[in-house]
Design a protein around this motif. Structure first.
Motif, short mmCIF file in Angstrom:
data_model
loop_
_atom_site.label_atom_id
_atom_site.label_comp_id
_atom_site.label_asym_id
_atom_site.label_seq_id
_atom_site.Cartn_x
_atom_site.Cartn_y
_atom_site.Cartn_z
N LEU A 57 41.76 42.83 49.52
CA LEU A 57 40.69 43.38 50.36
C LEU A 57 40.28 42.41 51.46
O LEU A 57 40.05 42.82 52.60
CB LEU A 57 39.49 43.74 49.49
N LYS A 58 40.21 41.14 51.13
CA LYS A 58 39.84 40.14 52.15
C LYS A 58 40.92 40.04 53.23
O LYS A 58 40.62 39.88 54.41
CB LYS A 58 39.63 38.78 51.49
N ARG A 59 42.20 40.16 52.83
CA ARG A 59 43.30 40.09 53.80
C ARG A 59 43.34 41.32 54.71
O ARG A 59 43.83 41.24 55.83
CB ARG A 59 44.64 39.94 53.05
N CYS A 60 42.84 42.45 54.21
CA CYS A 60 42.81 43.67 55.03
C CYS A 60 41.92 43.52 56.25
O CYS A 60 42.00 44.31 57.19
CB CYS A 60 42.33 44.86 54.20
N THR A 91 51.21 40.63 50.97
CA THR A 91 50.39 39.59 50.37
C THR A 91 49.98 39.97 48.96
O THR A 91 49.95 39.14 48.06
CB THR A 91 49.13 39.36 51.23
N LEU A 92 49.68 41.26 48.75
CA LEU A 92 49.31 41.74 47.43
C LEU A 92 50.43 41.52 46.43
O LEU A 92 50.22 41.04 45.31
CB LEU A 92 48.95 43.22 47.51
N ALA A 149 50.74 46.91 56.10
CA ALA A 149 52.05 46.46 55.60
C ALA A 149 52.00 44.98 55.21
O ALA A 149 52.50 44.58 54.15
CB ALA A 149 53.12 46.69 56.65
N ASP A 150 51.40 44.14 56.05
CA ASP A 150 51.31 42.71 55.76
C ASP A 150 50.38 42.45 54.59
O ASP A 150 50.62 41.55 53.77
CB ASP A 150 50.83 41.94 56.99
N THR A 156 43.57 51.94 50.41
CA THR A 156 43.45 51.98 48.95
C THR A 156 44.72 52.49 48.26
O THR A 156 44.94 52.20 47.08
CB THR A 156 42.27 52.88 48.53
N GLN A 157 45.56 53.22 48.98
CA GLN A 157 46.76 53.77 48.37
C GLN A 157 47.67 52.71 47.75
O GLN A 157 48.20 52.90 46.65
CB GLN A 157 47.54 54.59 49.40
N PRO A 158 47.89 51.55 48.40
CA PRO A 158 48.73 50.51 47.79
C PRO A 158 48.20 50.04 46.45
O PRO A 158 48.98 49.64 45.57
CB PRO A 158 48.69 49.38 48.82
N LEU A 159 46.88 50.08 46.25
CA LEU A 159 46.31 49.65 44.97
C LEU A 159 46.71 50.60 43.85
O LEU A 159 47.01 50.17 42.73
CB LEU A 159 44.79 49.57 45.08
#
Length: 235
Positions: free
Chosen positions: A212-215, A226-227, A221-222, A175-178
């Motif tokens: 979230l779906k990509r997680c 994508t985000l 990192a990837d 969640t930190q990247p968000l």
């Protein structure tokens, strides 16, 4: 089956199989979670997976295909109908859950929310038994909402049960990247494989949902890369 009753609950995640047993340290008061049962002064694994624990609870982390309701877990449900003074709620399990129409803070027979099919709720599991329908409430044991509520607007993302548990961890690295990319957004994570997302713009809501779906299958990192690409593409 293997017997490991002499072992204490591991501090680090460990792979276990059905029948493995662990002693709970006497200085810890742990709540036994999914995949475990308390038996003969020890906890026994009823499902294979990775055993994890924190200061309050111990559980088996595994990606079940279907959610199995567990007492006191927080879930995101979708109203699918009503029967007399109860709502029928889809929580993604084998059985539809029931929720009283007055299971809200301050609600009475004359003053209660009027929910319709399609409404989304963040609720607490107050009854979970394989022989009866699960029961929900939007209040804690003290009768307070404490974040449990009807979720207005936003978008519900379907995720794996394992990902939802990771998202609910304190200071989750997912969640930190968000917080680094968005100034205003809301995230509500249910342990039944659903995440409710709402932000200040539809584009940001879409970007967060895709992230979230990509997680599910990318490292952090990837997924962050994508985000960034998604945010740029959506403008």
């Amino acid at each position: 089956m293997t017997e490991t009753a002499n072992k204490e609950t591991p501090d680090q995640p460990s792979i276990v199989v059905c029948g493995d047993s662990f002693n709970i340290p006497p200085d810890k008061d742990l709540t036994v979670g999914p995949g475990l049962v308390f038996r003969n002064n020890a906890i026994t694994c009823t499902k294979p997976g990775v055993i994890k624990s924190n200061d309050k609870s111990v559980w088996i982390d595994r990606n079940n295909k279907r959610y199995v309701p567990v007492l006191e877990e927080r879930v995101i449900g979708i109203i699918i109908g009503g029967v007399l003074d109860e709502y029928r709620v889809d929580i993604g399990g084998a059985h539809v859950a029931m929720m009283s129409s007055i299971a809200f803070e301050g609600a009475t027979q004359r003053n209660k929310p009027e929910l319709k099919p399609g409404n989304v709720v963040f609720a607490r599991v107050i009854a979970a038994n394989k022989d009866v329908e699960p029961e929900l409430a939007c209040v804690n044991k003290k009768g307070k909402a404490n974040g449990l509520q009807v979720l207005e607007g936003g978008h519900v993302v379907q995720c794996s049960l394992g990902l939802c548990r990771k998202l609910r961890q304190h200071k989750s690295p997912l969640t930190q990247p968000l917080f680094n990319h968005f100034k205003s957004f809301e995230l509500c994570v249910g342990l039944n494989g659903r995440v409710w997302v709402r932000s200040d713009t539809t584009k940001h809501t879409v970007a967060i949902s895709i992230y979230l779906k990509r997680c599910e299958y990318l490292c952090v990192a990837d997924a962050v890369m994508t985000l960034k690409q998604t945010v740029r593409a959506l403008g």
